[in-house]
Design a protein around this motif. Structure first.
Motif, PDB file in Angstrom:
ATOM      1  N   TYR A 101       9.391 -59.343 -77.454  1.00  0.00           N
ATOM      2  CA  TYR A 101      10.839 -59.562 -77.452  1.00  0.00           C
ATOM      3  C   TYR A 101      11.149 -60.949 -76.901  1.00  0.00           C
ATOM      4  O   TYR A 101      10.599 -61.376 -75.898  1.00  0.00           O
ATOM      5  N   ASN A 102      12.066 -61.640 -77.565  1.00  0.00           N
ATOM      6  CA  ASN A 102      12.548 -62.939 -77.088  1.00  0.00           C
ATOM      7  C   ASN A 102      13.686 -62.702 -76.103  1.00  0.00           C
ATOM      8  O   ASN A 102      14.291 -61.617 -76.070  1.00  0.00           O
ATOM      9  N   ASP A 103      14.020 -63.738 -75.344  1.00  0.00           N
ATOM     10  CA  ASP A 103      15.108 -63.610 -74.370  1.00  0.00           C
ATOM     11  C   ASP A 103      16.436 -63.277 -75.032  1.00  0.00           C
ATOM     12  O   ASP A 103      17.251 -62.556 -74.470  1.00  0.00           O
ATOM     13  N   ASN A 104      16.670 -63.797 -76.233  1.00  0.00           N
ATOM     14  CA  ASN A 104      17.947 -63.550 -76.896  1.00  0.00           C
ATOM     15  C   ASN A 104      18.023 -62.134 -77.488  1.00  0.00           C
ATOM     16  O   ASN A 104      19.086 -61.699 -77.894  1.00  0.00           O
ATOM     17  N   GLU A 105      16.895 -61.434 -77.560  1.00  0.00           N
ATOM     18  CA  GLU A 105      16.894 -60.062 -78.078  1.00  0.00           C
ATOM     19  C   GLU A 105      17.160 -59.020 -76.988  1.00  0.00           C
ATOM     20  O   GLU A 105      17.428 -57.867 -77.290  1.00  0.00           O
ATOM     21  N   LEU A 106      17.049 -59.422 -75.756  1.00  0.00           N
ATOM     22  CA  LEU A 106      17.243 -58.488 -74.655  1.00  0.00           C
ATOM     23  C   LEU A 106      18.729 -58.333 -74.349  1.00  0.00           C
ATOM     24  O   LEU A 106      19.515 -59.268 -74.514  1.00  0.00           O
ATOM     25  N   ALA A 107      19.105 -57.173 -73.904  1.00  0.00           N
ATOM     26  CA  ALA A 107      20.506 -56.898 -73.584  1.00  0.00           C
ATOM     27  C   ALA A 107      20.881 -57.580 -72.274  1.00  0.00           C
ATOM     28  O   ALA A 107      20.063 -57.713 -71.363  1.00  0.00           O
ATOM     29  N   GLU A 108      22.126 -58.023 -72.204  1.00  0.00           N
ATOM     30  CA  GLU A 108      22.625 -58.637 -70.987  1.00  0.00           C
ATOM     31  C   GLU A 108      23.546 -57.653 -70.266  1.00  0.00           C
ATOM     32  O   GLU A 108      24.240 -56.863 -70.900  1.00  0.00           O
ATOM     33  N   ALA A 109      23.549 -57.742 -68.974  1.00  0.00           N
ATOM     34  CA  ALA A 109      24.422 -56.881 -68.172  1.00  0.00           C
ATOM     35  C   ALA A 109      25.868 -57.322 -68.367  1.00  0.00           C
ATOM     36  O   ALA A 109      26.149 -58.509 -68.524  1.00  0.00           O
ATOM     37  N   PRO A 110      26.789 -56.379 -68.351  1.00  0.00           N
ATOM     38  CA  PRO A 110      28.203 -56.736 -68.511  1.00  0.00           C
ATOM     39  C   PRO A 110      28.683 -57.616 -67.357  1.00  0.00           C
ATOM     40  O   PRO A 110      28.097 -57.626 -66.270  1.00  0.00           O
ATOM     41  N   GLU A 129      29.464 -55.216 -58.858  1.00  0.00           N
ATOM     42  CA  GLU A 129      29.749 -53.780 -58.730  1.00  0.00           C
ATOM     43  C   GLU A 129      28.586 -53.057 -58.051  1.00  0.00           C
ATOM     44  O   GLU A 129      28.793 -52.221 -57.165  1.00  0.00           O
ATOM     45  N   ILE A 130      27.377 -53.409 -58.431  1.00  0.00           N
ATOM     46  CA  ILE A 130      26.197 -52.794 -57.817  1.00  0.00           C
ATOM     47  C   ILE A 130      26.126 -53.163 -56.338  1.00  0.00           C
ATOM     48  O   ILE A 130      25.853 -52.303 -55.483  1.00  0.00           O
ATOM     49  N   GLN A 131      26.396 -54.411 -56.013  1.00  0.00           N
ATOM     50  CA  GLN A 131      26.371 -54.843 -54.611  1.00  0.00           C
ATOM     51  C   GLN A 131      27.418 -54.091 -53.789  1.00  0.00           C
ATOM     52  O   GLN A 131      27.163 -53.687 -52.647  1.00  0.00           O
ATOM     53  N   GLU A 132      28.604 -53.864 -54.360  1.00  0.00           N
ATOM     54  CA  GLU A 132      29.664 -53.120 -53.658  1.00  0.00           C
ATOM     55  C   GLU A 132      29.251 -51.669 -53.421  1.00  0.00           C
ATOM     56  O   GLU A 132      29.481 -51.111 -52.351  1.00  0.00           O
ATOM     57  N   ARG A 133      28.634 -51.067 -54.422  1.00  0.00           N
ATOM     58  CA  ARG A 133      28.180 -49.677 -54.259  1.00  0.00           C
ATOM     59  C   ARG A 133      27.118 -49.566 -53.175  1.00  0.00           C
ATOM     60  O   ARG A 133      27.118 -48.620 -52.393  1.00  0.00           O
ATOM     61  N   ILE A 134      26.212 -50.513 -53.143  1.00  0.00           N
ATOM     62  CA  ILE A 134      25.173 -50.506 -52.100  1.00  0.00           C
ATOM     63  C   ILE A 134      25.813 -50.667 -50.732  1.00  0.00           C
ATOM     64  O   ILE A 134      25.448 -49.974 -49.776  1.00  0.00           O
ATOM     65  N   LYS A 135      26.783 -51.563 -50.626  1.00  0.00           N
ATOM     66  CA  LYS A 135      27.472 -51.784 -49.354  1.00  0.00           C
ATOM     67  C   LYS A 135      28.204 -50.524 -48.896  1.00  0.00           C
ATOM     68  O   LYS A 135      28.127 -50.142 -47.731  1.00  0.00           O
ATOM     69  N   LYS A 136      28.907 -49.858 -49.825  1.00  0.00           N
ATOM     70  CA  LYS A 136      29.627 -48.621 -49.478  1.00  0.00           C
ATOM     71  C   LYS A 136      28.658 -47.521 -49.054  1.00  0.00           C
ATOM     72  O   LYS A 136      28.934 -46.762 -48.134  1.00  0.00           O
ATOM     73  N   LYS A 137      27.530 -47.454 -49.727  1.00  0.00           N
ATOM     74  CA  LYS A 137      26.522 -46.447 -49.388  1.00  0.00           C
ATOM     75  C   LYS A 137      25.999 -46.678 -47.973  1.00  0.00           C
ATOM     76  O   LYS A 137      25.839 -45.736 -47.199  1.00  0.00           O
TER      77      LYS A 137
END
Length: 152
Positions: free
Chosen positions: A51-60, A66-74
């Motif tokens: 797989y090339n870099d352009n074929e991989l999905a990117e995170a929204p 959002e992930i950092q906030e969830r970790i902080k709240k946890k």
């Protein structure tokens, strides 16, 4: 092994890897190829590197934040739970000390002596018991009297 999928060394051939990447394998072939990739590190590396870099999905956008906030709240909720548990533990320990020591008598400045405990007064119970017994006797006598009248 299926000769169409694997080369002479027992690894997936390039055509099989391409078909797997394009999702054009039959169900049985797909199952065999995925099982082999799970067990063969070399084929798994070749497949992942296909797989090339352009074929991989990117995170929204904002996903990382959002992930950092969830970790902080946890973490914060874990800290709150720890301090709540600590308060409950301290309160339980204080309660046990009070219950199993003479702390209450020290607070009242009065030592409890074994002679200070009086037995309960059972005269009321005895009176009620006697009255119930008399009442029962009267009811039984009345029944006997009524039964004798009916027989005559």
């Amino acid at each position: 092994m299926n000769n169409l999928l694997f080369d002479k060394n027992g690894h997936l051939n390039n055509i099989s890897l391409l078909k797997l990447k394009e999702s054009s394998l039959e169900d049985e072939e797909l199952s065999l190829a995925i099982e082999h990739i799970c067990n063969c590190e070399k084929c798994a590396d070749v497949f992942a590197n296909s797989y090339n870099d352009n074929e991989l999905a990117e995170a929204p956008l904002g996903f990382h934040n959002e992930i950092q906030e969830r970790i902080k709240k946890k973490r914060e909720s874990g800290i709150k739970f720890f301090f709540y548990s600590l308060r409950v533990t301290v309160a339980a320990c204080i309660a046990l000390v009070i219950v199993f020591s003479n702390t209450l008598s020290f607070v009242a400045n009065k030592a409890i002596k074994p002679g200070d405990i009086n037995p309960p007064n059972l005269s009321v119970v005895s009176t009620i018991n006697a009255r119930l017994n008399n009442f029962s006797t009267k009811i039984i006598s009345m029944e006997v009297f009524n039964n004798e009248k009916e027989k005559k």
